[in-house]
Enzyme design. Structure first.
Site, PDB file in Angstrom:
ATOM      1  N   ASP A 164      15.217  34.415  80.167  1.00 21.76           N
ATOM      2  CA  ASP A 164      13.844  34.665  79.717  1.00 21.76           C
ATOM      3  C   ASP A 164      13.666  36.173  79.685  1.00 21.76           C
ATOM      4  O   ASP A 164      14.232  36.878  80.531  1.00 21.76           O
ATOM      5  CB  ASP A 164      12.825  34.005  80.681  1.00 21.76           C
ATOM      6  CG  ASP A 164      11.472  33.749  80.026  1.00 21.76           C
ATOM      7  OD1 ASP A 164      10.919  34.697  79.434  1.00 21.76           O
ATOM      8  OD2 ASP A 164      10.976  32.624  80.104  1.00 21.76           O
ATOM      9  N   GLN A 224      -1.255  28.506  85.725  1.00 24.79           N
ATOM     10  CA  GLN A 224      -1.913  27.202  85.602  1.00 24.79           C
ATOM     11  C   GLN A 224      -0.882  26.113  85.315  1.00 24.79           C
ATOM     12  O   GLN A 224      -1.125  24.942  85.510  1.00 24.79           O
ATOM     13  CB  GLN A 224      -2.992  27.344  84.516  1.00 24.79           C
ATOM     14  CG  GLN A 224      -3.438  26.125  83.769  1.00 24.79           C
ATOM     15  CD  GLN A 224      -2.793  26.031  82.396  1.00 24.79           C
ATOM     16  OE1 GLN A 224      -1.703  26.579  82.170  1.00 24.79           O
ATOM     17  NE2 GLN A 224      -3.443  25.342  81.472  1.00 24.79           N
ATOM     18  N   ARG A 225       0.319  26.484  84.870  1.00 24.95           N
ATOM     19  CA  ARG A 225       1.329  25.467  84.531  1.00 24.95           C
ATOM     20  C   ARG A 225       2.758  25.877  84.880  1.00 24.95           C
ATOM     21  O   ARG A 225       3.623  25.012  84.994  1.00 24.95           O
ATOM     22  CB  ARG A 225       1.263  25.134  83.033  1.00 24.95           C
ATOM     23  CG  ARG A 225       1.602  26.312  82.135  1.00 24.95           C
ATOM     24  CD  ARG A 225       1.179  26.091  80.691  1.00 24.95           C
ATOM     25  NE  ARG A 225       1.584  27.232  79.854  1.00 24.95           N
ATOM     26  CZ  ARG A 225       0.978  28.412  79.831  1.00 24.95           C
ATOM     27  NH1 ARG A 225      -0.063  28.624  80.595  1.00 24.95           N
ATOM     28  NH2 ARG A 225       1.421  29.381  79.072  1.00 24.95           N
ATOM     29  N   CYS A 258       0.539  28.126  72.371  1.00 27.10           N
ATOM     30  CA  CYS A 258      -0.264  27.741  73.539  1.00 27.10           C
ATOM     31  C   CYS A 258      -1.403  28.721  73.788  1.00 27.10           C
ATOM     32  O   CYS A 258      -2.493  28.320  74.205  1.00 27.10           O
ATOM     33  CB  CYS A 258       0.598  27.701  74.802  1.00 27.10           C
ATOM     34  SG  CYS A 258       1.735  26.334  74.883  1.00 27.10           S
ATOM     35  N   CYS A 290      21.633  16.544  56.686  1.00 30.47           N
ATOM     36  CA  CYS A 290      21.326  17.558  57.712  1.00 30.47           C
ATOM     37  C   CYS A 290      22.090  18.850  57.420  1.00 30.47           C
ATOM     38  O   CYS A 290      23.293  18.814  57.158  1.00 30.47           O
ATOM     39  CB  CYS A 290      21.705  17.038  59.105  1.00 30.47           C
ATOM     40  SG  CYS A 290      21.506  18.294  60.383  1.00 30.47           S
TER      41      CYS A 290
END
Lengths: 282, 92
Positions: free
Chosen positions: A64, A74-75, A199, A256
């Site tokens: 990350d 909060q999550r 989000c 695909c």
């Protein structure tokens, strides 16, 4: 090869696994020998990291490039109030070290791109000489998602896919041990950037990624154990508001662009991941 | 004949509702899609290309199965069918 017999502390720590026939000492050894790369230490990544660390997955990579913000808490439950401003990978790695010393946790504070993914997943990065068994896509954007799919499909590395939107989640598993399907069999190309809000714009129910991430962690544990029925060829769609699950069969799409009969994409370097994740014109 | 549409993720917001019942949906899944989109221009913009074809990343289900596994939008309808439209989502 290290001595993989469980010591007395491990027998105690993992006793509720070891006692079950479906896991047993052999299954627990498989988890301890397993290696998983979690892409994203956010809402989905938090429960994935927590449960895989608790389960004793031997090597846990976390990628990350963000720092913890107060609006994440909060999550994104692997981080705490004191972690605001710290790199997410450091905060998450500290959590893992505090939880389970059996886990060799590797923090990669970088972005997964077509330039870095081979080093990160394939294992040519730094001290590591071996790659990962499984990649968990817990990212928050289509560019990373399509890149993880294409890389893992082309390289034959198992991929757990999870994604969320406000009150809904999508989760599936691609073992990538045969001829597909892959994520592009369902969604051949990404929506144009800006089509689907994120989000920060739409909000997200804090517990939603907990449910979806726990399903991803469940799938990874089963994959490493070689037990149970994976979400293979099935996309599970979860609606928190209706508390309902729907399963859609996913089949390999002959058209695909990655795993079809005549694939356009033979390398991740064929694709421009910043737009709709289609083959680059240049 | 009635059929129900179920709309996932942001498609529900564009449609203004998560569930839509059509009393006269036509003969095929494509007819029912056209009927759904006729008075929902925001949803039509979201799911259709400029040439009016369905965007490749929008999936259509009939009774839980992707219509691409049968006759696509030409798949015939039966009374009580549950149709669904779902897009990819990217949050994490």
């Amino acid at each position: 090869m290290t001595d993989l017999r469980l010591d007395a502390t491990q027998l105690e720590r993992y006793s509720r696994h070891v006692i079950m026939d479906e896991v047993g000492p052999e299954g627990q050894r498989r988890l301890l020998e397993g290696s998983v790369l979690v892409v994203g230490a956010g809402g989905l990544g938090s429960p994935v990291i927590q449960y895989l660390a608790a389960a004793g997955v031997g090597r846990l990579g976390i990628v990350d490039d963000d720092v913890v913000e107060r609006s994440n808490l909060q999550r994104q439950i692997v981080h705490g109030d004191d972690d605001v401003g710290r790199p997410k990978v450091e905060s998450a790695a500290d959590y893992v070290r505090a939880l389970n010393p059996d886990v060799d946790v590797r923090a990669h504070e970088t972005r997964v791109t077509s330039e870095t993914i081979d080093d990160l997943v394939g294992g040519t990065d730094g001290e590591r000489t071996d790659g990962y068994d499984v990649v968990v896509d817990a990212s928050d954007n289509f560019a990373t998602r399509y890149l993880c799919n294409d890389y893992c499909t082309l390289s034959g590395i198992a991929l757990s896919h999870g994604a969320i939107y406000r009150f809904e989640g999508q989760v599936t598993t691609f073992p990538n041990d045969g001829d597909g399907p892959c994520y592009r069999c369902i969604f051949p190309e990404a929506p144009e950037p800006g089509t689907v809000p994120d989000c920060a714009t739409t909000g997200v129910l804090g517990v939603l990624p907990g449910t979806v991430g726990c399903i991803q962690a469940t799938e990874v544990v089963k994959y490493l154990l070689g037990a149970g029925e994976l979400l293979e060829g099935r996309l599970l769609m979860y609606d928190a508001m209706g508390l309902s699950f729907e399963t859609v069969d996913v089949r390999r799409n002959p058209d695909c662009p990655v795993c079809g009969d005549d694939p356009e994409i033979e390398s991740i370097h064929d694709v421009g991941y910043e737009g709709s994740c289609t083959v680059s014109s240049d | 004949m009635t059929v129900d549409w179920k709309l996932f993720a942001d498609l529900a917001e564009h449609a203004g509702d998560r569930h839509v019942t059509l009393d006269d949906p036509g003969e095929t899944v494509g007819d029912a899609l056209e009927t759904l989109l006729a008075d929902r221009p925001a949803l039509a913009d979201r799911v259709l290309e400029e040439d009016g074809t369905l965007r490749s990343q929008i999936n259509v289900l009939r009774n839980g199965t992707d219509v691409e596994q049968s006759a696509g939008l030409e798949t015939g309808l039966e009374d009580g069918d549950e149709l669904a439209l779902f897009p990819p989502v990217s949050g994490g």
